[in-house]
Design a protein around this motif. Structure first.
Motif, short mmCIF file in Angstrom:
data_model
loop_
_atom_site.label_atom_id
_atom_site.label_comp_id
_atom_site.label_asym_id
_atom_site.label_seq_id
_atom_site.Cartn_x
_atom_site.Cartn_y
_atom_site.Cartn_z
N GLN A 242 0.84 -1.19 0.00
CA GLN A 242 0.00 0.00 0.00
C GLN A 242 0.88 1.24 0.00
N PHE A 243 0.63 2.08 -0.99
CA PHE A 243 1.33 3.35 -1.09
C PHE A 243 0.41 4.44 -0.56
N HIS A 244 0.86 5.14 0.47
CA HIS A 244 0.02 6.22 0.99
C HIS A 244 -0.03 7.32 -0.06
N PRO A 245 -1.22 7.77 -0.41
CA PRO A 245 -1.32 8.74 -1.50
C PRO A 245 -0.65 10.07 -1.20
N THR A 246 -0.70 10.50 0.06
CA THR A 246 -0.34 11.90 0.34
C THR A 246 0.84 12.04 1.29
N ALA A 247 1.99 11.50 0.89
CA ALA A 247 3.22 11.89 1.56
C ALA A 247 3.56 13.31 1.09
N ILE A 248 4.16 14.08 1.96
CA ILE A 248 4.49 15.47 1.62
C ILE A 248 5.75 15.46 0.77
N ASN A 249 5.64 15.99 -0.44
CA ASN A 249 6.70 15.87 -1.44
C ASN A 249 7.71 17.02 -1.31
N VAL A 250 8.59 16.88 -0.31
CA VAL A 250 9.60 17.91 -0.08
C VAL A 250 11.01 17.33 -0.02
N GLY A 251 11.19 16.11 -0.57
CA GLY A 251 12.51 15.52 -0.71
C GLY A 251 13.11 14.93 0.54
N LYS A 252 12.30 14.65 1.57
CA LYS A 252 12.83 14.08 2.81
C LYS A 252 12.71 12.56 2.82
N ASP A 253 13.64 11.88 3.50
CA ASP A 253 13.63 10.43 3.63
C ASP A 253 13.80 10.08 5.12
N PRO A 254 12.76 9.53 5.75
CA PRO A 254 11.44 9.19 5.23
C PRO A 254 10.62 10.44 4.90
N ALA A 255 9.65 10.24 4.03
CA ALA A 255 8.77 11.35 3.63
C ALA A 255 7.74 11.59 4.72
N PRO A 256 7.58 12.83 5.18
CA PRO A 256 6.54 13.11 6.17
C PRO A 256 5.16 12.89 5.58
N LEU A 257 4.23 12.57 6.44
CA LEU A 257 2.91 12.13 6.00
C LEU A 257 1.85 13.20 6.24
N ALA A 258 1.00 13.39 5.24
CA ALA A 258 -0.20 14.22 5.41
C ALA A 258 -1.36 13.26 5.63
#
Length: 538
Positions: A242-258
Motif C-alpha cells: 500500500q502506497f500512501h497517496p499523500t506523503a508530503i513531497n519535499v525531498g525528505k527520507d522518510p517522507a513526512p505524511l499528510a
C-alpha cells in the motif's frame, strides 16, 4: 549459516530465554506487556519506539465504538477495501476484539480524545462508512500510543530490553525455531549473540524502506520477513504494497505524511493547473480507496503537473490546532498549509504481505509466532482499510500472548543478567550503495505501477545482488524483495495494492491469496534468468 556467521561466530547467552520478541514497535511492546509477568526479552535495533512505524501513525485505531456504528459495518468496510481477498473469519475476529484492545490501551495510559461527555471521540477516514477512528489530538495517535507503551514497558520488571541489537538469523531444529542470532551496537559489532528461546515472536515491522519514497523508518527494510522466509516459513501476499497517496513531497527520507484524516475533513486534491482530478477517476473522489487515490496522484506527478492537497477551506486557520504534526512538517518545509496547498506524492506506507499466520499468530514454523506489519493475517486482503493496521497489531499481539500462555503455562528461564539497555542512542547503519540500488530498483519496477517486463528486470537484478552479497542482514532484505517481485510477476491481474499495466483488470481466477516460500520465489527467478537458483534458506 552464511559467510558472516563463519567470520563472526555467535557467542552463547547464559541460559535460555522463555520468550524472545523481535521488534520494539507497537506489536512487540503490546505483546510483551500482555505476557507480563512472564519473563520476556525484547530485541530492538533502535531504542524502543524510535525505529517503529507505529510511532508515526497519525490517524489512530479503527474500532466500532461510536453510536450507530457496529462490528458488522466495520467488517463490511474492511472486506470492501480488501478487494476480494480478505479472510473474513480473521477480519471478523479482529474487528470484534477492537473495543477490548482500546480498553487495554486506555489502561496503559493512552490519552485518546474524548468529547465533552467523556465518550471516545472518533473521526472518519477513506473507505470507512462511519466515524470510527479513535485518535489523539487529531494526528498524534501513533506517537501517544508508543509513548504510553514505552513507559509501561520500562516500568515492567519482567521485560528485559536489548536495545541496539539487530536480529539477523533464526535458529531452527527441523521445523522448530529454537532461538535467534542478533548483532549488537545497531548491527556494527563483529560479535554475534545467540539467544536460545522456548518461543520467538517476530514483530520486526514492514518493508517501506525498500522504496526510495516511503513514510517508514530506515529499520523497515523487510528483515523480519526475510529472516522467517530463509528459515523456511511460508509468506503470504507479498505482492500487495500500500502506497500512501499523500506523503508530503519535499525531498525528505522518510517522507513526512499528510494524514488520511485531512481528506476525511474535506480537503481536496488538485494538479498544478488547479484541476480537481480525483473526481474524474472515482465517484468517491478523495475518499476513494488508497490504491486508487495513489495511482491518481502518481499519474499527475509523472505527467509533470504535480499533485497538491488543498486544506485552505476545509481546515484553514484551525490547521495548527487540529493537525499539529502535519502542520509542523509543512512549516519545516517552508509551507503554510493554512494558506498554501501541500505538494504530495505516493509513498510506500504499509505491507499487506508478510509471514503467514493463523488466528493465534502462529507461523508455519513451530516455535515462531508473528504479529504486526511483518505478518499477513488475511485481515487486510489486497488493500488495507485505513487505521486497521494498529488494530491488527494489538489484536494479534494479545492473542499470541494468550496462546503462548496456554501452550507453555509454566515459564522456565535461568536467572537473567541485569536488565540491559546497551547503547540506547545507537542508530541503524545508513544505506550502503547496494541498498540504494535496491531501493531505486524496487521503486522503478515493483512500485505503484508495474508490468511484466519491469518485474522480470527486477528479479534479474535482485538475483545478481544475491549472488554478490555476503552479509546476512542484507540477505534477509534481498529475500523479501525477491518474494515481492516473484509474487507480483506471478499474479497476472491488478487488485488492491498490486497494479499492472499489462493486466489492468481484476480476474476472477486470481480472487485468492498468495502463499509462497523462498524456494518458490527462487524457482520463479530461475525461470526468468535461466540460472540455477541460489540457496533458498540460511
Amino acid at each position: 549459516m552464511d559467510k558472516q556467521a563463519d567470520l563472526f561466530p555467535p557467542v552463547s547467552w547464559t541460559g535460555v530465554d522463555d520468550v524472545v520478541i523481535v521488534g520494539g514497535g507497537l506489536a512487540g511492546l503490546f505483546c510483551a506487556l500482555k505476557l507480563s509477568p512472564r519473563p520476556v526479552t525484547v530485541i530492538a535495533a533502535a531504542p524502543i519506539g524510535k525505529g517503529a512505524s507505529s510511532a508515526w501513525a497519525q490517524a489512530g485505531i479503527a474500532a466500532a465504538v461510536s453510536p450507530g456504528d457496529t462490528i458488522e459495518k466495520h467488517l463490511a468496510d474492511t472486506i470492501a477495501a480488501g478487494a476480494g481477498t480478505v479472510d473474513e473469519k480473521i477480519a471478523r475476529l479482529m474487528v470484534s476484539e477492537a473495543s477490548d484492545r482500546i480498553h487495554d490501551l486506555l489502561q496503559f495510559g493512552v490519552p485518546f480524545d474524548r468529547d465533552l461527555e467523556g465518550r471516545l471521540q472518533t473521526s472518519r477516514e477513506a473507505a470507512h462508512s462511519e466515524h470510527r477512528v479513535v485518535r489523539v489530538k487529531g494526528d498524534m495517535a501513533g506517537r501517544a500510543i508508543m509513548e504510553a507503551l514505552v513507559t509501561a514497558v520500562r516500568n515492567t520488571p519482567s521485560i528485559r530490553l536489548m536495545e541496539g541489537y539487530v536480529a539477523e538469523e533464526l535458529i531452527t531444529e527441523g521445523r522448530f525455531v529454537s532461538g535467534l542470532i542478533a548483532r549488537p551496537e545497531g548491527g556494527r559489532s563483529h560479535k554475534r549473540i545467540l539467544f536460545p528461546a522456548r518461543a520467538v515472536v517476530m514483530a520486526a515491522g514492514g518493508i517501506g524502506h525498500l522504496y526510495e519514497i516511503t513514510t517508514n523508518p530506515a529499520e523497515a527494510r523487510g528483515g523480519g520477513v526475510g529472516m522467517a522466509a530463509r528459515a523456511g516459513a511460508v509468506i503470504a501476499d507479498p505482492e500487495f504494497v500500500q502506497f500512501h497517496p499523500t506523503a508530503i513531497n519535499v525531498g525528505k527520507d522518510p517522507a513526512p505524511l499528510a494524514t488520511e484524516a485531512l481528506r476525511g475533513e474535506g480537503c481536496t486534491l488538485h494538479n498544478g493547473e488547479g484541476h480537481r482530478f480525483m473526481l474524474d477517476i472515482d465517484p468517491a473522489g478523495e475518499l476513494a480507496p488508497r490504491d486508487i487515490v495513489a495511482r491518481g496522484i502518481f499519474a499527475e506527478v509523472m505527467a509533470g503537473r504535480g499533485a497538491f492537497l488543498d486544506c485552505r477551506k476545509a481546515v484553514g486557520a484551525h490547521f495548527k490546532d487540529e493537525f499539529p504534526t502535519v502542520y509542523g512538517y509543512c512549516i519545516d518545509a517552508g509551507i503554510d498549509p493554512a494558506t498554501e496547498m501541500i505538494p504530495v506524492i505516493p509513498a510506500a506506507h504499509y505491507f499487506m504481505g508478510g509471514i503467514l499466520t493463523d488466528a493465534e499468530g502462529r507461523s508455519s514454523l513451530d516455535g515462531l509466532w508473528a504479529c504486526g506489519e511483518v505478518t499477513s493475517t488475511g485481515a487486510h486482503g489486497a488493500n488495507r482499510l485505513a487505521s486497521n493496521s494498529l488494530l491488527e497489531a494489538v489484536v494479534f499481539a494479545a492473542r499470541i500472548a494468550g496462546d503462548i500462555g496456554g501452550m507453555m503455562p509454566e515459564a522456565r528461564v535461568n536467572p537473567w543478567k541485569d536488565k540491559s539497555t546497551l547503547n540506547p542512542d545507537v542508530e541503524v547503519i545508513d544505506d550502503d550503495e547496494a541498498m540504494k540500488r535496491l531501493r531505486k530498483l524496487m521503486s522503478a519496477k515493483v512500485g505503484v505501477i508495474r508490468d511484466g517486463d519491469g518485474l522480470r528486470e527486477a528479479i534479474t537484478q535482485i538475483d545478481a545482488m544475491e549472488r554478490a552479497n555476503q552479509a546476512c542482514r542484507f540477505a534477509n532484505t534481498l529475500a523479501t524483495a525477491k518474494l515481492m517481485a516473484a509474487a507480483a510477476l506471478t499474479r497476472e491481474e491488478s487488485r488492491g495494492g498490486h497494479f499492472r499495466t499489462d493486466f489492468p483488470d481484476e480476474r476472477e481466477a486470481w480472487q485468492h491469496r498468495t502463499f509462497i516460500s523462498l524456494e518458490d520465489a527462487s524457482q520463479v527467478t530461475a525461470e526468468v534468468t535461466g540460472r540455477e537458483p541460489v540457496a533458498a534458506t540460511a
